[in-house]
Write a protein that holds these residues in place. Structure first.
Motif, short mmCIF file in Angstrom:
data_model
loop_
_atom_site.label_atom_id
_atom_site.label_comp_id
_atom_site.label_asym_id
_atom_site.label_seq_id
_atom_site.Cartn_x
_atom_site.Cartn_y
_atom_site.Cartn_z
N TRP A 171 -5.68 12.55 -0.15
CA TRP A 171 -4.97 13.01 -1.33
C TRP A 171 -5.90 13.31 -2.50
O TRP A 171 -5.51 14.01 -3.44
CB TRP A 171 -3.93 11.98 -1.75
CG TRP A 171 -2.83 11.85 -0.74
CD1 TRP A 171 -2.65 10.85 0.17
CD2 TRP A 171 -1.76 12.78 -0.50
NE1 TRP A 171 -1.54 11.09 0.94
CE2 TRP A 171 -0.98 12.26 0.56
CE3 TRP A 171 -1.39 14.00 -1.08
CZ2 TRP A 171 0.15 12.92 1.03
CZ3 TRP A 171 -0.26 14.65 -0.60
CH2 TRP A 171 0.49 14.11 0.43
N ASP A 172 -7.11 12.76 -2.49
CA ASP A 172 -8.04 13.01 -3.59
C ASP A 172 -8.85 14.29 -3.38
O ASP A 172 -9.62 14.69 -4.26
CB ASP A 172 -8.99 11.82 -3.76
CG ASP A 172 -8.27 10.55 -4.17
OD1 ASP A 172 -7.26 10.67 -4.90
OD2 ASP A 172 -8.69 9.46 -3.75
N GLN A 177 -4.18 13.20 5.63
CA GLN A 177 -4.27 13.78 4.30
C GLN A 177 -5.10 12.91 3.36
O GLN A 177 -4.75 11.77 3.09
CB GLN A 177 -2.85 13.98 3.75
CG GLN A 177 -2.04 14.96 4.59
CD GLN A 177 -0.56 14.91 4.28
OE1 GLN A 177 -0.03 13.87 3.93
NE2 GLN A 177 0.12 16.03 4.44
N ARG A 186 3.23 18.90 4.84
CA ARG A 186 4.29 18.73 3.85
C ARG A 186 5.15 19.98 3.71
O ARG A 186 6.20 19.95 3.06
CB ARG A 186 3.68 18.36 2.49
CG ARG A 186 3.20 16.94 2.40
CD ARG A 186 4.35 15.95 2.34
NE ARG A 186 5.06 16.01 1.07
CZ ARG A 186 6.33 16.36 0.92
NH1 ARG A 186 7.06 16.69 1.96
NH2 ARG A 186 6.89 16.38 -0.26
N ASP A 204 0.81 -1.21 0.00
CA ASP A 204 0.00 0.00 0.00
C ASP A 204 0.85 1.27 0.00
O ASP A 204 0.32 2.37 -0.20
CB ASP A 204 -0.93 0.01 1.22
CG ASP A 204 -1.95 -1.11 1.18
OD1 ASP A 204 -2.28 -1.54 0.06
OD2 ASP A 204 -2.40 -1.56 2.24
N TRP A 205 2.15 1.12 0.25
CA TRP A 205 3.02 2.30 0.28
C TRP A 205 3.56 2.65 -1.09
O TRP A 205 3.83 3.81 -1.40
CB TRP A 205 4.18 2.07 1.25
CG TRP A 205 4.95 3.33 1.57
CD1 TRP A 205 4.52 4.61 1.44
CD2 TRP A 205 6.30 3.41 2.04
NE1 TRP A 205 5.49 5.49 1.83
CE2 TRP A 205 6.61 4.78 2.21
CE3 TRP A 205 7.26 2.47 2.36
CZ2 TRP A 205 7.84 5.22 2.67
CZ3 TRP A 205 8.50 2.91 2.83
CH2 TRP A 205 8.78 4.27 2.99
N ALA A 238 2.16 5.57 -2.91
CA ALA A 238 2.36 6.84 -2.23
C ALA A 238 3.83 7.17 -2.02
O ALA A 238 4.16 8.24 -1.55
CB ALA A 238 1.66 6.81 -0.87
N HIS A 239 4.71 6.25 -2.40
CA HIS A 239 6.14 6.45 -2.17
C HIS A 239 6.66 7.56 -3.08
O HIS A 239 6.46 7.50 -4.30
CB HIS A 239 6.89 5.14 -2.43
CG HIS A 239 8.36 5.24 -2.21
ND1 HIS A 239 9.28 5.02 -3.22
CD2 HIS A 239 9.08 5.56 -1.12
CE1 HIS A 239 10.50 5.18 -2.74
NE2 HIS A 239 10.41 5.51 -1.48
N THR A 267 3.05 9.35 -8.00
CA THR A 267 2.88 9.92 -6.66
C THR A 267 3.24 11.40 -6.64
O THR A 267 2.71 12.16 -5.85
CB THR A 267 3.72 9.14 -5.64
OG1 THR A 267 3.46 9.65 -4.33
CG2 THR A 267 5.21 9.30 -5.93
N ARG A 303 -0.09 13.00 -7.81
CA ARG A 303 -1.34 12.75 -7.10
C ARG A 303 -1.24 12.82 -5.58
O ARG A 303 -2.26 12.94 -4.91
CB ARG A 303 -1.89 11.38 -7.50
CG ARG A 303 -2.10 11.26 -9.00
CD ARG A 303 -3.30 10.44 -9.34
NE ARG A 303 -3.53 10.42 -10.78
CZ ARG A 303 -4.61 9.89 -11.34
NH1 ARG A 303 -5.53 9.34 -10.59
NH2 ARG A 303 -4.75 9.90 -12.65
N ARG A 304 -0.02 12.75 -5.04
CA ARG A 304 0.08 12.69 -3.58
C ARG A 304 1.07 13.66 -2.96
O ARG A 304 0.87 14.11 -1.85
CB ARG A 304 0.46 11.26 -3.15
CG ARG A 304 -0.65 10.25 -3.35
CD ARG A 304 -0.17 8.85 -2.99
NE ARG A 304 -1.23 7.87 -3.12
CZ ARG A 304 -1.98 7.42 -2.12
NH1 ARG A 304 -1.77 7.85 -0.90
NH2 ARG A 304 -2.93 6.53 -2.33
N ASP A 305 2.13 13.98 -3.67
CA ASP A 305 3.21 14.70 -3.01
C ASP A 305 3.02 16.21 -2.99
O ASP A 305 3.09 16.85 -1.95
CB ASP A 305 4.54 14.35 -3.70
CG ASP A 305 5.75 14.64 -2.83
OD1 ASP A 305 5.55 14.88 -1.62
OD2 ASP A 305 6.87 14.61 -3.33
#
Length: 612
Positions: free
Chosen positions: A445-446, A443, A584, A143-144, A147-148, A427, A430-432
Motif C-alpha cells: 500500500w505504500d 498489495q 480492487r 493488524d486489520w 486496513a479495515h 484507510t 492510504r489503502r483502499d
C-alpha cells in the motif's frame, strides 16, 4: 488426620501444582503452535499484549484453569481426592481436567487453542489487541483495524461476536471479506460457551435505523450501508442528475443533524502550526462569497463489474455504469476559508502539503494542498445541490466538492479540516483507493499514490428504437434503409477528470473493428466553474438493418456495441480491462461494450413497439 492438618497439606500441594503451571503452560500452549497444521495458516501471531499492570505476557496463553492436572491428581483416588474435597471453594481438579481436555488443541481444531467468552471480552475496544468472534472462531484483528475499509468502526464488535454487525453491514457478506478475516484467526470458542455451535449474541443497536428513505428507482447494491446506482434511463434523460436518483456511496450510516440547528453545525480549521478556527455553516454563508460549480462525482469503482466480467475477479461493490452522476453544487471556496483562517495562499509553508477532511461518521480523506489552493480548482464547501438544500445522503449540512477528482475525496458531513505535512491516515486514503498492476496480487500500500484526478471514461446507458428515418450515419456508411426499417438510438455519457473536456466519442457496431463518431449534446446553459468539470452526453442513431449487418460472426442474433471517448488532451480509453486489471477493480475505464439483442429488436418492430 485432623481437618486443619489436611487443609495445610492441601495448601502446600496447591502451591506446588501452581508452581508447576508455567511448565505445563509452556508444554501445552507453545508446542502446538509449532505444529505444521498451525504454521500452514501463515499466521503471524502477535508476540505480546499488555495487561492493566503493564506486564508483558504472551498473547495466546490459555486460562490457567484449563491446564491439565498432574497425572497423580487426574487419577482422582486416595488421599488427594480427600485433600481437594476439603479445599472447596478452590479449583475442582475433575472440572479442571475436563476443561483442559476440552480446551486442548486437537487435529479437528487445526491446532488452535480454546478460549472462554470471558477471555475474549477482555480484548474489547480499549484493548491493545482487540479480538472478535465469527461463528466459533476467535480472531485478533489488531493488524486489520488500520486496513479495515470501515476504519475503527470494527472495534464496536471487539470483545464479542462480529456477526450481528455484519448482519447489519450487509457489505461484508462477500467471500473475500471472510478470506481477509481468516488470516487473523487465533483460536476457537470453548465448547462450554457454545450453543448449537455458536456463542450467544448480544443485542446491538442498528446504527442505520435513522437513515433516509431512498428512491425505488435506484439500483441497490447494499442497503446497510446504502450503496445505490443511478438507473440507466435517468443517466441518459437529463444533463443534471436529479437529487433523488443521484448515486449514493456510503461507507457507514448517515449522521443525524437537526435541520433546525444545521446552520450551527461547526467546521474546525486547523493549520500546521496548531492554530485552529471554528466556522459555523451560518458563518460560511454570511462571510464568504458563494459560487456555483457544475461537476460530476464518480466512484473509483464505477464499472467494476465490467472488469470482473472481462478480466477476472475483483474485490468490491460490483458497480455497473451508474456510480456516476452530475449536479450543480453551491457553496464557498475552500481557499477563501483557509485564507481567512490564517493560511498564506502564496506561501503556505513546507508543512502545508495536504488538506485532510473528516466527516461526522468517521470517514476521512485528503487532497494535495495545491489542489485546494488552486484559484482555478473550484474546491467548495457546498451546502446546496441542484438549487436545493443538500440531501442527507449527500452530505447535509455541508460537504466538500473537489471537481475533477475521485468522489472519495469529496467528504460528506465534514466537520474538521486539517492542513498538514502528511495525507490523511485513514484507510480510505492510504489503502483502499489505489491501483496496482495486473500481476500484483500482494498489495504494497505504500508503493503507489492515492487516486486523485480521474481518467477518461464513457459508457452506453440506453439503446432504444425510434420511428423509421434515414439517418446521417447510414448515409455516411453507404447503407440503404429498407422499407419499414427502424432507427436505433444509442445514448450515453463521457467524462474526464482534471477539468479536461471531452473532445470526441467513437462508436463501433461490430465489437471495435470499425468506428464512427457520435453526436455530442450541447449542454451550455449551466454554471460550469473555472474549468469543464461536467460530463458530455452523446447520442448515435443508426438503422436496425445496419446493426444487423454487423451481427456476431458466430451467427448469434446479437451485435456488440462499443464506445470510447477522447478528451482535449487526447487521452483515450484502453481497449482491454485485462491490461488495467487490479484486484480492487478501481478505475475500470476500458472500452464499454454492450450486447444488442437483434432478435428482440426485430420482434418489437413486428409488434410496432418502441424498445429500450
Amino acid at each position: 488426620m485432623s481437618t486443619p492438618v489436611l487443609r495445610q497439606i492441601g495448601w502446600d500441594l496447591l502451591k506446588v501444582t501452581r508452581g508447576l503451571r508455567p511448565c505445563l503452560r509452556h508444554a501445552q500452549t507453545f508446542e502446538p503452535l509449532q505444529s505444521s497444521s498451525f504454521c500452514a495458516r501463515s499466521i503471524r501471531p502477535p508476540t505480546a499484549i499488555r495487561t492493566a499492570s503493564s506486564k508483558a505476557v504472551p498473547t495466546r496463553l490459555p486460562n490457567p484453569r484449563r491446564l491439565r492436572p498432574l497425572p497423580f491428581l487426574a487419577a482422582g483416588g486416595g488421599i488427594f481426592t480427600i485433600l481437594f474435597a476439603s479445599l472447596q471453594p478452590f479449583d475442582d481438579p475433575i472440572r479442571i481436567a475436563q476443561d483442559a481436555a476440552s480446551s486442548s488443541p486437537s487435529d479437528s481444531d487445526g491446532g488452535l487453542p480454546r478460549y472462554r467468552l470471558a477471555e475474549v471480552k477482555q480484548h474489547g475496544p480499549k484493548s491493545e489487541r482487540p479480538w472478535v468472534i465469527y461463528e466459533d472462531k476467535v480472531y485478533d484483528i489488531t493488524d486489520w483495524v488500520p486496513a479495515h475499509p470501515g476504519g475503527e468502526v470494527i472495534l464496536r464488535a471487539a470483545g464479542g461476536s462480529i456477526e450481528p454487525y455484519w448482519d447489519i453491514f450487509s457489505i461484508h457478506k462477500s467471500p473475500y471479506v471472510r478470506e481477509i478475516l481468516e488470516q487473523y484467526v487465533v483460536g476457537r470458542v470453548h465448547p462450554i460457551d457454545l450453543k448449537d455451535g455458536r456463542p450467544l449474541r448480544d443485542h446491538i443497536e442498528d446504527p442505520f435505523v435513522a437513515d433516509p428513505a431512498r428512491d425505488a428507482r435506484m439500483r441497490m447494491l447494499t442497503e446497510k450501508p446504502c450503496n445505490a446506482e443511478t438507473p440507466n434511463d435517468e443517466l441518459a434523460k437529463s444533463f443534471l442528475t436529479p437529487n433523488e436518483v443521484f448515486y449514493v456511496r456510503n461507507h457507514m450510516w448517515v449522521p443525524v443533524v437537526d435541520e433546525a440547528e444545521s446552520d450551527n453545525h461547526n467546521i474546525t480549521i486547523e493549520l500546521p502550526d496548531g492554530e485552529s478556527k471554528v466556522y459555523s455553516v451560518q458563518d460560511l454563508k454570511a462571510r464568504f462569497q458563494q459560487h456555483a460549480v457544475t461537476a460530476v462525482l464518480q466512484c473509483s469503482g464505477n464499472r467494476r463489474n465490467d472488469m470482473t466480467r472481462y478480466a477476472q475477479k475483483t474485490n468490491g461493490l460490483q458497480w455497473t455504469v451508474g456510480a456516476i452522476s452530475c449536479a450543480k453544487w453551491e457553496g464557498v471556496r475552500l481557499r477563501d476559508v483557509l485564507a481567512d483562517a490564517g493560511l498564506s495562499l502564496e506561501d503556505p509553508g513546507e508543512d502545508a502539503k495536504h488538506v485532510q477532511f473528516s466527516g461526522l461518521e468517521a470517514y476521512g480523506a485528503s487532497i494535495p494542498v495545491a489542489a485546494a489552493l488552486d484559484p482555478m480548482g473550484d474546491v467548495l464547501l457546498a451546502f446546496k445541490m441542484n438549487d436545493a438544500v443538500l440531501p442527507r445522503d449527500h452530505g447535509f449540512p455541508v460537504r466538500v466538492i473537489v471537481p475533477g477528482h475521485v468522489a472519495a475525496r469529496c467528504v460528506k458531513w465534514v466537520n474538521k479540516i486539517v492542513v498538514s505535512d502528511e495525507e490523511s491516515n485513514t484507510t480510505w486514503q492510504r489503502r483502499d483507493y489505489k491501483c496496482f498492476g495486473p500481476n500484483e496480487a500482494k498489495q504494497d500500500w505504500d508503493k503507489y499514490k492515492a487516486i486523485q484526478v480521474m481518467p477518461v471514461t464513457s459508457a452506453i446507458t440506453r439503446t432504444r428504437l425510434k420511428p423509421s428515418t434515414n439517418t446521417e450515419s447510414d448515409a455516411r456508411s453507404g447503407q440503404s434503409e429498407s422499407a419499414g426499417d427502424r432507427v436505433v438510438q444509442i445514448e450515453g455519457y463521457a467524462y474526464s477528470g482534471g477539468g479536461r473536456e471531452i473532445q470526441r466519442v467513437d462508436v463501433s457496431l461490430d465489437g471495435g473493428e470499425t468506428w464512427d463518431q457520435a453526436q455530442l449534446i450541447d449542454d451550455t446553459n449551466l454554471e460550469r466553474g473555472s474549468k469543464v468539470w461536467c460530463w458530455k452526453r452523446w447520442k448515435y442513431e443508426v438503422g436496425l438493418s445496419t446493426i444487423g449487418a454487423n451481427k456476431n460472426p458466430h451467427g448469434e442474433a446479437k451485435a456488440t456495441l462499443v464506445v470510447k471517448a477522447t478528451d482535449d488532451a487526447y487521452n483515450t480509453q484502453p481497449e482491454s480491462h485485462k491490461s488495467i486489471y487490479n484486484l480492487r477493480g478501481n478505475l475500470a475505464t476500458a472500452w464499454h461494450r454492450v450486447d444488442f439483442d437483434l432478435a428482440a429488436a426485430q420482434h418489437s418492430c413486428e409488434e410496432g413497439k418502441d424498445q429500450e
